[in-house]
Design a protein around this motif. Structure first.
Motif, PDB file in Angstrom:
ATOM      1  N   VAL A 154       0.829  -1.261   0.010  1.00  0.00           N
ATOM      2  CA  VAL A 154       0.028  -0.066   0.104  1.00  0.00           C
ATOM      3  C   VAL A 154       0.909   1.362  -0.024  1.00  0.00           C
ATOM      4  N   VAL A 155       0.584   1.925  -1.047  1.00  0.00           N
ATOM      5  CA  VAL A 155       1.498   3.180  -0.923  1.00  0.00           C
ATOM      6  C   VAL A 155       0.620   4.539  -0.295  1.00  0.00           C
ATOM      7  N   THR A 156       1.476   5.042   0.669  1.00  0.00           N
ATOM      8  CA  THR A 156       0.838   5.965   1.633  1.00  0.00           C
ATOM      9  C   THR A 156       1.333   7.247   1.567  1.00  0.00           C
ATOM     10  N   THR A 157       0.581   8.054   2.342  1.00  0.00           N
ATOM     11  CA  THR A 157       1.276   9.538   2.587  1.00  0.00           C
ATOM     12  C   THR A 157       0.603  10.099   3.881  1.00  0.00           C
ATOM     13  N   ALA A 194      -3.717   5.652   2.876  1.00  0.00           N
ATOM     14  CA  ALA A 194      -3.464   4.963   1.392  1.00  0.00           C
ATOM     15  C   ALA A 194      -3.682   6.021   0.248  1.00  0.00           C
ATOM     16  N   THR A 195      -2.903   6.166  -0.689  1.00  0.00           N
ATOM     17  CA  THR A 195      -2.832   6.994  -1.856  1.00  0.00           C
ATOM     18  C   THR A 195      -3.856   6.312  -2.962  1.00  0.00           C
ATOM     19  N   GLU A 196      -4.387   5.142  -2.661  1.00  0.00           N
ATOM     20  CA  GLU A 196      -4.976   4.257  -3.710  1.00  0.00           C
ATOM     21  C   GLU A 196      -4.038   3.706  -4.818  1.00  0.00           C
ATOM     22  N   ILE A 197      -2.741   3.675  -4.399  1.00  0.00           N
ATOM     23  CA  ILE A 197      -1.799   2.930  -5.279  1.00  0.00           C
ATOM     24  C   ILE A 197      -1.759   1.490  -4.542  1.00  0.00           C
ATOM     25  N   PHE A 198      -1.791   0.448  -5.213  1.00  0.00           N
ATOM     26  CA  PHE A 198      -1.368  -0.957  -4.693  1.00  0.00           C
ATOM     27  C   PHE A 198      -0.638  -1.545  -5.715  1.00  0.00           C
ATOM     28  N   VAL A 199       0.138  -2.484  -4.885  1.00  0.00           N
ATOM     29  CA  VAL A 199       1.131  -3.460  -5.667  1.00  0.00           C
ATOM     30  C   VAL A 199       0.626  -4.882  -5.174  1.00  0.00           C
ATOM     31  N   VAL A 244       0.630  -7.452   4.145  1.00  0.00           N
ATOM     32  CA  VAL A 244       0.574  -6.333   3.635  1.00  0.00           C
ATOM     33  C   VAL A 244       1.495  -5.187   4.254  1.00  0.00           C
ATOM     34  N   VAL A 245       2.263  -4.695   3.360  1.00  0.00           N
ATOM     35  CA  VAL A 245       3.417  -3.557   3.700  1.00  0.00           C
ATOM     36  C   VAL A 245       3.044  -2.339   3.250  1.00  0.00           C
ATOM     37  N   ALA A 246       3.505  -1.197   3.904  1.00  0.00           N
ATOM     38  CA  ALA A 246       3.351   0.263   3.220  1.00  0.00           C
ATOM     39  C   ALA A 246       4.696   0.760   2.814  1.00  0.00           C
ATOM     40  N   HIS A 247       4.260   1.500   1.925  1.00  0.00           N
ATOM     41  CA  HIS A 247       5.498   2.232   1.201  1.00  0.00           C
ATOM     42  C   HIS A 247       5.171   3.676   1.247  1.00  0.00           C
ATOM     43  N   ARG A 248       5.804   4.367   1.866  1.00  0.00           N
ATOM     44  CA  ARG A 248       5.511   5.693   1.921  1.00  0.00           C
ATOM     45  C   ARG A 248       6.125   6.775   0.685  1.00  0.00           C
TER      46      ARG A 248
END
Length: 409
Positions: A154-157, A194-199, A244-248
């Motif tokens: 999950v891409v986060t901000t 979540a920025t609504e970008i997912f891998v 599930v992992v986060a990527h900032r």
């Protein structure tokens, strides 16, 4: 190591109802931004610069408003014989009721195309929305996904806590493993969203979608999988599995899904590109017709504003964005507003804290919006004029007014 076979799915099918009259006759990703771009340009440009060449664009609501704009992917070098841009349209007669027709959420969409994803056989599936403004190299998130052995990344901000209730909030441990995801919580406890970008791992994605469908669909209406949006069932279930992992995401990110957020994003970029619009080697690519240069006539005043090609300004423009071909006549004012292409603001008219759509006319002496309206904080305080509309001579549209497309006030 970055995967060699990435399937990118851009979800651009939502109705965008919160944008009110602006999306009555267009898909939300087709909305203009900064005068010369459209919202869809941002994910497609980021994909191009990230080296992603297999892109599926999901369109549903007012899909024809996007079809011409994307021009078979040409502006992003995605018009290819192999791979490139593919439009995903709703279909009938291809499966069960739960697979045909319009999807009822972004997770529902992924279920409906799961067989196509399996047939494509990607190493990773990269999924994103099409109504956010940002600059991001998707390869960075894919690297995190591989290194962490994740089933989903999950891409986060970070956003202010008071804005977090409009998003999915994310909590994670020191290693980046997501421990909790709350979808649009009433009382958020974190500003990480979540920025609504997912891998996704494609095998896990298809497996979990099938499991959830079997569990949920029995209680849903025919033709509705019950999966809804990603935050309803899909992501919470994956979080429970523990991989599930986060990527900032570094830098600027803004959701433009509501009128006040749309105005705010423009205001934030008026005097500073925020490393989004003007980065050498990472330009925002778009399809725009050629126009003559903008003209600012003697006696006009323009401050902290963006003027697109073809504009003609004889009045006052302050902290505003004018789309291509906009005319502001002598004695007219446009302040704290966004005006779409080929609109005319006549002599003596004033537009404040408003959004005026394409090919409108604001008549002499008319007043649209109010200077003190809390339009950057309250979506209902933004005045919006739908496209091809006329505000008659001397007419006053109070703060928060809505003028439907093709009407006269």
């Amino acid at each position: 190591m970055v995967a060699h076979r990435v399937l990118a799915i851009v979800q651009a099918g939502g109705a965008g109802g919160r944008m009110d009259v602006l999306t009555r006759e267009r898909a939300k990703p087709a909305l203009p931004f900064a005068g010369v771009f459209q919202l869809l340009d941002f994910p497609l440009s980021n994909l191009t610069h990230s080296g992603c060449t297999d892109v599926w664009l999901s369109v549903q609501y007012q899909g024809s408003t996007l079809e011409e704009q994307v021009a078979n992917g040409r502006p992003w070098d995605l018009d290819r014989n192999v791979g490139g841009l593919r439009l995903l349209m709703p279909q009938e007669g291809t499966g069960t009721l739960d697979e045909d027709g319009f999807a009822k959420g972004n997770a529902d969409l992924l279920f409906r195309i799961r067989d196509q994803v399996q047939e494509f056989a990607p190493e990773v599936v990269l999924v994103m929305s099409a109504d956010h403004v940002y600059r991001f190299d998707y390869r960075d998130a894919i690297v995190t996904h591989h290194e962490q052995g994740a089933e989903c990344t999950v891409v986060t901000t970070e956003v202010p806590l008071e804005e977090a209730s409009s998003h999915a909030t994310v909590e994670h441990d020191d290693e980046g493993r997501v421990t909790r995801l709350d979808y649009k919580p009433e009382e958020p406890t974190t500003g990480t969203v979540a920025t609504e970008i997912f891998v996704y791992d494609p095998e896990v994605l298809v497996e979990v979608l099938g499991e959830l469908h079997r569990e949920i669909s029995a209680d849903s209406e025919p033709g509705d999988t019950g999966l809804g949006d990603f935050g309803d069932h899909l992501l919470p279930h994956l979080v429970e599995r523990g991989k599930v992992v986060a990527h900032r995401m570094p830098g600027y990110w803004r959701d433009l899904g509501q009128p006040h957020l749309y105005l705010t994003a423009h205001r934030e970029l008026l005097t500073d590109d925020r490393d989004v619009l003007g980065v050498p080697g990472w330009t925002i690519l778009t399809r725009q017709p050629q126009r003559q240069p903008a003209r600012v006539l003697d006696g006009a005043t323009v401050a902290d504003s963006m003027l697109s090609p073809g504009c003609r300004v004889a009045g006052e423009v302050t902290r505003s964005v004018l789309g291509p071909g906009v005319v502001v006549e002598e004695g007219a004012q446009v302040v704290d507003s966004v005006v779409f292409s080929d609109t005319v603001v006549r002599r003596g008219a004033a537009v404040h804290r408003s959004i005026v759509d394409t090919r409108c006319e604001v008549g002499p002496g008319a007043r649209v919006g109010e200077p003190d309206a809390p339009a950057y904080d309250d979506p209902d305080a933004v005045t919006i004029v739908g496209r091809h509309s006329v505000v008659g001579e001397g007419v006053v549209l109070a703060a928060g007014s809505r003028l439907e497309p093709g009407t006269t006030a």
